[in-house]
Write a protein that holds these residues in place. Structure first.
Motif, PDB file in Angstrom:
ATOM      1  N   SER A  47       0.790  -1.228   0.000  1.00  0.00           N
ATOM      2  CA  SER A  47       0.000   0.000   0.000  1.00  0.00           C
ATOM      3  C   SER A  47       0.817   1.270   0.000  1.00  0.00           C
ATOM      4  O   SER A  47       0.394   2.275  -0.546  1.00  0.00           O
ATOM      5  CB  SER A  47      -0.942   0.019   1.204  1.00  0.00           C
ATOM      6  OG  SER A  47      -0.214   0.058   2.386  1.00  0.00           O
ATOM      7  N   TRP A 230      -5.332   4.255  -3.230  1.00  0.00           N
ATOM      8  CA  TRP A 230      -6.620   3.583  -3.067  1.00  0.00           C
ATOM      9  C   TRP A 230      -6.462   2.117  -3.438  1.00  0.00           C
ATOM     10  O   TRP A 230      -5.702   1.778  -4.364  1.00  0.00           O
ATOM     11  CB  TRP A 230      -7.664   4.235  -3.973  1.00  0.00           C
ATOM     12  CG  TRP A 230      -9.017   3.562  -3.934  1.00  0.00           C
ATOM     13  CD1 TRP A 230     -10.072   3.864  -3.133  1.00  0.00           C
ATOM     14  CD2 TRP A 230      -9.452   2.472  -4.767  1.00  0.00           C
ATOM     15  NE1 TRP A 230     -11.136   3.028  -3.394  1.00  0.00           N
ATOM     16  CE2 TRP A 230     -10.786   2.166  -4.399  1.00  0.00           C
ATOM     17  CE3 TRP A 230      -8.841   1.714  -5.786  1.00  0.00           C
ATOM     18  CZ2 TRP A 230     -11.507   1.140  -5.015  1.00  0.00           C
ATOM     19  CZ3 TRP A 230      -9.561   0.697  -6.391  1.00  0.00           C
ATOM     20  CH2 TRP A 230     -10.883   0.432  -6.004  1.00  0.00           C
ATOM     21  N   ALA A 236      -7.245  -5.195  -0.230  1.00  0.00           N
ATOM     22  CA  ALA A 236      -7.413  -4.989   1.206  1.00  0.00           C
ATOM     23  C   ALA A 236      -7.503  -6.319   1.944  1.00  0.00           C
ATOM     24  O   ALA A 236      -6.915  -6.497   3.023  1.00  0.00           O
ATOM     25  CB  ALA A 236      -8.665  -4.152   1.467  1.00  0.00           C
ATOM     26  N   ALA A 257     -11.339  -6.682   5.704  1.00  0.00           N
ATOM     27  CA  ALA A 257     -10.876  -5.397   5.165  1.00  0.00           C
ATOM     28  C   ALA A 257     -11.543  -5.137   3.819  1.00  0.00           C
ATOM     29  O   ALA A 257     -11.678  -6.042   2.996  1.00  0.00           O
ATOM     30  CB  ALA A 257      -9.365  -5.403   5.009  1.00  0.00           C
ATOM     31  N   SER A 259     -12.384  -2.153   0.429  1.00  0.00           N
ATOM     32  CA  SER A 259     -11.756  -1.162  -0.438  1.00  0.00           C
ATOM     33  C   SER A 259     -11.843   0.236   0.164  1.00  0.00           C
ATOM     34  O   SER A 259     -12.697   0.517   1.012  1.00  0.00           O
ATOM     35  CB  SER A 259     -12.445  -1.164  -1.810  1.00  0.00           C
ATOM     36  OG  SER A 259     -13.800  -0.768  -1.681  1.00  0.00           O
ATOM     37  N   ASP A 262      -6.276   3.875   1.457  1.00  0.00           N
ATOM     38  CA  ASP A 262      -5.517   3.146   2.477  1.00  0.00           C
ATOM     39  C   ASP A 262      -4.242   3.857   2.908  1.00  0.00           C
ATOM     40  O   ASP A 262      -3.624   3.483   3.900  1.00  0.00           O
ATOM     41  CB  ASP A 262      -5.193   1.722   2.003  1.00  0.00           C
ATOM     42  CG  ASP A 262      -3.929   1.648   1.181  1.00  0.00           C
ATOM     43  OD1 ASP A 262      -3.620   2.615   0.458  1.00  0.00           O
ATOM     44  OD2 ASP A 262      -3.245   0.616   1.257  1.00  0.00           O
ATOM     45  N   SER A 263      -3.844   4.914   2.200  1.00  0.00           N
ATOM     46  CA  SER A 263      -2.643   5.637   2.605  1.00  0.00           C
ATOM     47  C   SER A 263      -2.679   7.072   2.112  1.00  0.00           C
ATOM     48  O   SER A 263      -3.055   7.337   0.963  1.00  0.00           O
ATOM     49  CB  SER A 263      -1.391   4.947   2.052  1.00  0.00           C
ATOM     50  OG  SER A 263      -0.229   5.675   2.378  1.00  0.00           O
ATOM     51  N   LEU A 289      -1.400   5.228   7.222  1.00  0.00           N
ATOM     52  CA  LEU A 289      -2.427   4.289   6.800  1.00  0.00           C
ATOM     53  C   LEU A 289      -3.789   4.760   7.286  1.00  0.00           C
ATOM     54  O   LEU A 289      -3.920   5.291   8.393  1.00  0.00           O
ATOM     55  CB  LEU A 289      -2.119   2.889   7.341  1.00  0.00           C
ATOM     56  CG  LEU A 289      -0.846   2.232   6.796  1.00  0.00           C
ATOM     57  CD1 LEU A 289      -0.676   0.835   7.378  1.00  0.00           C
ATOM     58  CD2 LEU A 289      -0.868   2.177   5.276  1.00  0.00           C
ATOM     59  N   ASP A 292      -9.553   0.702   6.826  1.00  0.00           N
ATOM     60  CA  ASP A 292      -9.334  -0.667   7.281  1.00  0.00           C
ATOM     61  C   ASP A 292      -7.858  -1.020   7.360  1.00  0.00           C
ATOM     62  O   ASP A 292      -7.449  -1.864   8.160  1.00  0.00           O
ATOM     63  CB  ASP A 292     -10.054  -1.649   6.357  1.00  0.00           C
ATOM     64  CG  ASP A 292     -11.567  -1.620   6.551  1.00  0.00           C
ATOM     65  OD1 ASP A 292     -12.017  -1.029   7.550  1.00  0.00           O
ATOM     66  OD2 ASP A 292     -12.291  -2.177   5.702  1.00  0.00           O
ATOM     67  N   ALA A 293      -7.039  -0.387   6.527  1.00  0.00           N
ATOM     68  CA  ALA A 293      -5.596  -0.639   6.584  1.00  0.00           C
ATOM     69  C   ALA A 293      -5.027  -0.221   7.934  1.00  0.00           C
ATOM     70  O   ALA A 293      -4.152  -0.882   8.493  1.00  0.00           O
ATOM     71  CB  ALA A 293      -4.887   0.107   5.464  1.00  0.00           C
ATOM     72  N   THR A 299      -1.751  -4.469  11.142  1.00  0.00           N
ATOM     73  CA  THR A 299      -1.004  -3.212  11.196  1.00  0.00           C
ATOM     74  C   THR A 299      -0.517  -2.952  12.608  1.00  0.00           C
ATOM     75  O   THR A 299      -1.300  -2.792  13.537  1.00  0.00           O
ATOM     76  CB  THR A 299      -1.888  -2.046  10.727  1.00  0.00           C
ATOM     77  OG1 THR A 299      -2.250  -2.252   9.363  1.00  0.00           O
ATOM     78  CG2 THR A 299      -1.157  -0.723  10.859  1.00  0.00           C
ATOM     79  N   LYS A 302       0.823   2.500  12.149  1.00  0.00           N
ATOM     80  CA  LYS A 302       0.066   3.193  11.107  1.00  0.00           C
ATOM     81  C   LYS A 302       0.922   4.180  10.325  1.00  0.00           C
ATOM     82  O   LYS A 302       0.576   4.560   9.206  1.00  0.00           O
ATOM     83  CB  LYS A 302      -1.117   3.934  11.727  1.00  0.00           C
ATOM     84  CG  LYS A 302      -2.110   3.024  12.426  1.00  0.00           C
ATOM     85  CD  LYS A 302      -3.221   3.836  13.075  1.00  0.00           C
ATOM     86  CE  LYS A 302      -4.180   2.935  13.847  1.00  0.00           C
ATOM     87  NZ  LYS A 302      -5.271   3.721  14.495  1.00  0.00           N
TER      88      LYS A 302
END
Length: 315
Positions: A47, A230, A236, A257, A259, A262-263, A289, A292-293, A299, A302
């Motif tokens: 990601s 994305w 995910a 997780a 879509s 995500d970052s 992050l 859901d990430a 994780t 983050k």
């Protein structure tokens, strides 16, 4: 998952070098995209890898001493029938996998070869560090192309963190994608999207970045700017989801997780031209992050950071 533009003309004795930089601005904007994935994926993987991808983009921004091929109007032609090579190496430090609290440091080669609209070595924006592709359009301001490539290393290993023990590795895969960029003077916008075509269920990854680049001197170029990534449901699920079997092995609750963004982060870099062919570069990337990430038990941090330094020879 790789450089930002602010261009000015230099005066007096510096005018020649500045003019070279300006002539290559259009080529660099797209070519920077086209060669930005040898250092990137190894940096942050998955990601956050596209944010780190800017390091290799900076690598290809080094001005060349040789005059550019020109069309009949005397304008630089970025897709002229001329071979271009960039060789080098570097060292990078970044998370072992997306969301990892542990870092790794390794050395990496840097190889990029292009001829006209075709390139081989590093892949534009598809999330792959090596491969091949072609520009569908490459003008002074626009660059659009397609690429196919593969991972240089496994995006995640079961030995990367105690929580992953027994889960198995996420294998490297082939990715196919498309990229586009628009550059005007010091400002550039670029986007990319790639999908897993290797059958390893690693899904779709897309990125959008804005960048500014400033030539502090004819030899020193500074860059900075933000980027967002994305991912789709499959991506995910593979990188941040936890199945019932994994839950039992890891002693954590199952996690589904989905879509989404995500970052979100940014990067900064510097490239210094030692000679007409040799250059040094440094790059720092920071990503946070989201969604859901960030919420996944996989994780453990983050905040994702990457540091890189490299040396290049262009001919």
């Amino acid at each position: 998952m790789n450089d930002f533009r602010l261009l000015k003309n230099e005066k007096g004795s510096e005018s020649r070098c500045a003019l070279r930089s300006k002539r290559q601005a259009g080529r660099r904007s797209a070519k920077g995209i086209a060669f930005r994935h040898i250092l990137p994926l190894a940096f942050l993987s998955a990601s956050v890898r596209l944010a780190a991808a800017q390091a290799t983009a900076d690598a290809n921004d080094v001005p060349s001493a040789a005059a550019e091929e020109k069309n009949g109007a005397g304008v630089s032609d970025p897709m002229s029938d001329k071979w271009k090579f960039l060789l080098g190496g570097g060292a990078i430090n970044g998370p072992r996998y997306p969301g990892s609290r542990y870092d790794f440091t390794r050395g990496l080669p840097l190889v990029s070869i292009s001829y006209g609209r075709f390139f081989i070595g590093a892949v534009p924006g598809g999330g792959a560090p090596a491969g091949a592709g072609a520009y569908l359009l490459h003008t002074e301001h626009w660059a659009i192309g397609l690429d196919i490539g593969g991972d240089a290393r496994k995006p995640r290993r079961s030995t990367d963190d105690p929580i992953l023990r027994g889960w198995g590795d996420i294998k490297g895969t082939a990715r196919g994608g498309a990229f586009a960029s628009y550059t005007r003077d010091w400002f550039s916008v670029r986007g990319s999207i790639s999908d897993d075509i290797g059958g390893h269920h690693e899904g779709v990854l897309a990125s959008l970045a804005v960048e500014a680049k400033y030539h502090a001197t004819p030899r020193l170029t500074l860059s900075i700017g933000p980027e967002v990534t994305w991912v789709n449901d499959q991506y995910a699920k593979t990188f941040f989801g936890i199945s019932a079997a994994q839950s039992e092995l890891g002693g954590v609750a199952p996690f589904q997780a989905r879509s989404g963004i995500d970052s979100v982060g940014g990067s900064a870099g510097a490239t210094y031209l030692l000679t007409d062919h040799w250059s040094l570069g440094a790059h720092v990337s920071y990503g946070k992050l989201r969604g859901d990430a960030a919420d996944s038990p996989v994780t453990t941090d983050k905040t994702q950071r990457m540091y890189g330094a490299f040396v290049m020879y262009r001919f």
